[in-house]
Design an enzyme around this catalytic site. Structure first.
Site, PDB file in Angstrom:
ATOM      1  N   TYR A 100      -3.157   7.466   7.542  1.00 18.00           N
ATOM      2  CA  TYR A 100      -2.004   6.589   7.299  1.00 18.00           C
ATOM      3  C   TYR A 100      -2.028   6.178   5.838  1.00 18.00           C
ATOM      4  O   TYR A 100      -2.970   5.536   5.375  1.00 18.00           O
ATOM      5  CB  TYR A 100      -2.052   5.338   8.186  1.00 18.00           C
ATOM      6  CG  TYR A 100      -0.739   4.589   8.185  1.00 18.00           C
ATOM      7  CD1 TYR A 100       0.142   4.682   9.250  1.00 18.00           C
ATOM      8  CD2 TYR A 100      -0.359   3.816   7.099  1.00 18.00           C
ATOM      9  CE1 TYR A 100       1.368   4.016   9.239  1.00 18.00           C
ATOM     10  CE2 TYR A 100       0.862   3.154   7.069  1.00 18.00           C
ATOM     11  CZ  TYR A 100       1.718   3.260   8.147  1.00 18.00           C
ATOM     12  OH  TYR A 100       2.937   2.607   8.126  1.00 18.00           O
ATOM     13  N   GLY A 135       0.829  -1.203   0.000  1.00 20.14           N
ATOM     14  CA  GLY A 135       0.000   0.000   0.000  1.00 20.14           C
ATOM     15  C   GLY A 135       0.861   1.249   0.000  1.00 20.14           C
ATOM     16  O   GLY A 135       0.530   2.263  -0.622  1.00 20.14           O
ATOM     17  N   ASP A 185      -7.863   6.123  -0.732  1.00 21.54           N
ATOM     18  CA  ASP A 185      -6.958   5.078  -0.261  1.00 21.54           C
ATOM     19  C   ASP A 185      -7.790   3.934   0.325  1.00 21.54           C
ATOM     20  O   ASP A 185      -8.252   4.008   1.460  1.00 21.54           O
ATOM     21  CB  ASP A 185      -6.012   5.676   0.793  1.00 21.54           C
ATOM     22  CG  ASP A 185      -5.027   4.647   1.334  1.00 21.54           C
ATOM     23  OD1 ASP A 185      -5.196   3.446   1.032  1.00 21.54           O
ATOM     24  OD2 ASP A 185      -4.106   5.046   2.068  1.00 21.54           O
TER      25      ASP A 185
HETATM   26  C1  PLP Z   1      -5.045   3.241   4.579  1.00 20.14           C
HETATM   27  C2  PLP Z   1      -3.656   2.698   4.392  1.00 20.14           C
HETATM   28  N1  PLP Z   1      -2.951   3.040   3.314  1.00 20.14           N
HETATM   29  C3  PLP Z   1      -1.716   2.567   3.088  1.00 20.14           C
HETATM   30  C4  PLP Z   1      -1.115   1.716   3.985  1.00 20.14           C
HETATM   31  C5  PLP Z   1       0.267   1.195   3.716  1.00 20.14           C
HETATM   32  O1  PLP Z   1       0.208  -0.167   3.435  1.00 20.14           O
HETATM   33  P1  PLP Z   1       1.488  -1.101   3.631  1.00 20.14           P
HETATM   34  O2  PLP Z   1       1.854  -1.056   5.079  1.00 20.14           O
HETATM   35  O3  PLP Z   1       1.022  -2.445   3.197  1.00 20.14           O
HETATM   36  O4  PLP Z   1       2.555  -0.568   2.781  1.00 20.14           O
HETATM   37  C6  PLP Z   1      -1.810   1.340   5.139  1.00 20.14           C
HETATM   38  C7  PLP Z   1      -1.185   0.457   6.145  1.00 20.14           C
HETATM   39  O5  PLP Z   1      -1.647   0.291   7.221  1.00 20.14           O
HETATM   40  C8  PLP Z   1      -3.112   1.839   5.352  1.00 20.14           C
HETATM   41  O6  PLP Z   1      -3.808   1.527   6.447  1.00 20.14           O
END
Ligand code: PLP
Length: 445
Positions: free
Chosen positions: A149, A122, A249
């Protein structure tokens, strides 16, 4: 890292593994709430080294959304691994990554010529999306939300309120943070939370030079906040009025978990860019960002990861999308979520201030008392620790909120049993059964 207390109360094999990890794996990539040392998993069950079973209310932060060791995922992975057409999509095409991109485009609403960026996590999906909108629009500013986040690297990290507040990164100088509307904790001056947020957003948009706003449809790591109905619709209207791109997101709560395929469907918006991760690979590293071709096609070679779009992860992601549809997991998630919220509500616990969620993305907010609703982060730390001792794995977000995000395949019996255990954990934590000295070793966020 200093050895935390509590290792003597887990199985000797689990404690030994936990100690080995402490000695060799970088602390910078750890977020620990209790000494969890795992041997295996199946469905919604995690098996600790030594054989003790725990009900998993985390799905590994939603990454194992279809449950641990789903047979169809194992099969898809094994099949793809046996005759892989290379190891990545950087300098060759293969049917798995192309097929995945086509299938993602088919399930994400949008118009015009669109492209799919395939990544590993992510974090890089959000990072690339933010970089690409900036580059393509020629505008520099971004708007994001406090306590958001979006990732643990680069611009995604510098645009994450959680990291900025923790002092883990310096905020990006052209990124502005606005308040996420929280119905349980509205502005203290009595302003409606939506009105307050929209006026902050509009003030920033009106100044100009804003490339995009990035938003979580539920503020997940910031406390599993469910915004008031219509929140995204209002943001979409502002985006259209001021020519700002809407990036949603969906990494944490998307793809079936909210009781719909996408959480942005709750408000019926059509984002310009959507980011996916976590469940997309059901534990394997794969992510995606989907949006206009003019944003994701150029400049060439500006977001290169050698093994992005690799055949094994792509094949698994395609199977994940199929399983969600063929096992009717969207509907299951909606029903299971209702059972979870009804179960916690029926406890009528004086230390539970709020119970909220969509589908299997739920937050249980712990407070000192229901009159003041003062957040009780110390209680939440003790509850997750005690729940672990009693046989449930549940994490804490936003300081004082239990994040209840089990695999979409969790059964009714597992839901009921886990609620009994969490209830007991709250009772025990309130009674002081978890010592602050032990908790000091598992500070979490
Ligand atoms: C809403 C959101 N976006 C992006 C991410 C980032 O994902 P990753 O930790 O798999 O890189 C997270 C991780 O918790 C998330 O909750």
């Amino acid at each position: 890292m200093k050895e935390p207390l509590g290792l003597d109360s887990i199985a000797p094999g689990a404690a030994a593994l936990y100690r080995r990890d402490l000695a060799v794996v970088a602390g910078i990539e750890k977020l620990r709430f209790f000494p969890l040392a795992l041997e295996s998993g199946h469905g919604s069950t995690l098996v600790e080294v030594g054989g003790r079973e725990l009900i998993d209310l985390t799905a590994t932060w939603t990454a194992a959304g279809l449950g641990h060791g789903h047979p169809r995922i194992v099969e898809a992975m094994t099949k793809a691994a046996k005759t892989p057409p290379g190891a990545g999509g950087l300098s060759a095409v293969h049917h798995e990554s192309v097929g995945l991109a086509e299938e993602l485009l088919a399930i994400v609403p949008g118009t015009g010529d669109r492209r799919v960026y395939l990544g590993h996590a992510g974090s890089d999906a959000c990072d690339v999306a933010l970089r690409a909108v900036r580059f393509n629009s020629g505008k520099h500013k971004l708007v994001v939300f406090s306590n958001s986040y979006h990732g643990g690297i680069g611009l995604a990290m510098a645009a994450s309120g959680v990291h900025v507040d923790a002092g883990a990164v310096v905020a990006d100088s052209d990124t502005a943070f606005v308040d996420y509307p929280n119905p349980f904790r509205p502005p203290t001056d009595g302003t409606d939370p939506l009105v307050a947020t929209y006026s902050q957003v509009e003030a920033l948009f009106a100044v100009g030079d804003v490339a995009a706003i990035m938003v979580e449809p539920m503020l997940a790591d910031g406390g599993m906040v469910v915004p008031p109905p219509g929140f995204l619709k209002g943001i979409e209207t502002l985006c259209r009025r001021y020519g700002v791109l809407l990036c949603v997101d969906e990494v944490k709560v998307g793809l079936g978990r909210p009781g719909m395929m996408h959480a942005f469907e709750i408000d019926g918006v059509i984002p310009d860019i959507v980011c996916f991760g976590k469940v997309l690979g059901n534990g394997l590293p794969i992510s995606a960002a989907i949006g206009p071709a003019e944003i994701f096609d150029g400049p060439a070679a500006a977001a290169l990861l050698t093994t992005a779009g690799n055949p094994i992860c792509s094949a698994v992601a395609r199977e994940v999308l199929k399983v969600i549809q063929e096992e009717d997991l969207v509907r299951r998630s909606a029903r299971a979520g209702e059972r979870i919220r009804a179960g916690f509500t029926s406890l009528n616990h004086p230390r539970i201030g709020d119970i909220r969620g969509h589908g299997l993305a739920n937050g249980i907010e712990l407070v000192t008392d229901k009159e003041s609703n003062t957040p009780d982060g110390a209680l939440a730390s003790a509850v997750v620790y005690r729940a672990f001792e009693l046989g449930v794995c549940v994490y804490r977000v936003g300081g004082n909120v239990l994040e209840v995000t089990p695999p979409l395949v969790i059964t009714d019996q597992e839901i009921d049993r886990s609620i009994e255990i969490v209830n007991q954990a709250i009772i025990d934590a309130v009674a002081g059964k978890v010592s602050p000295e032990v908790l000091a070793g598992y500070a979490g966020w």
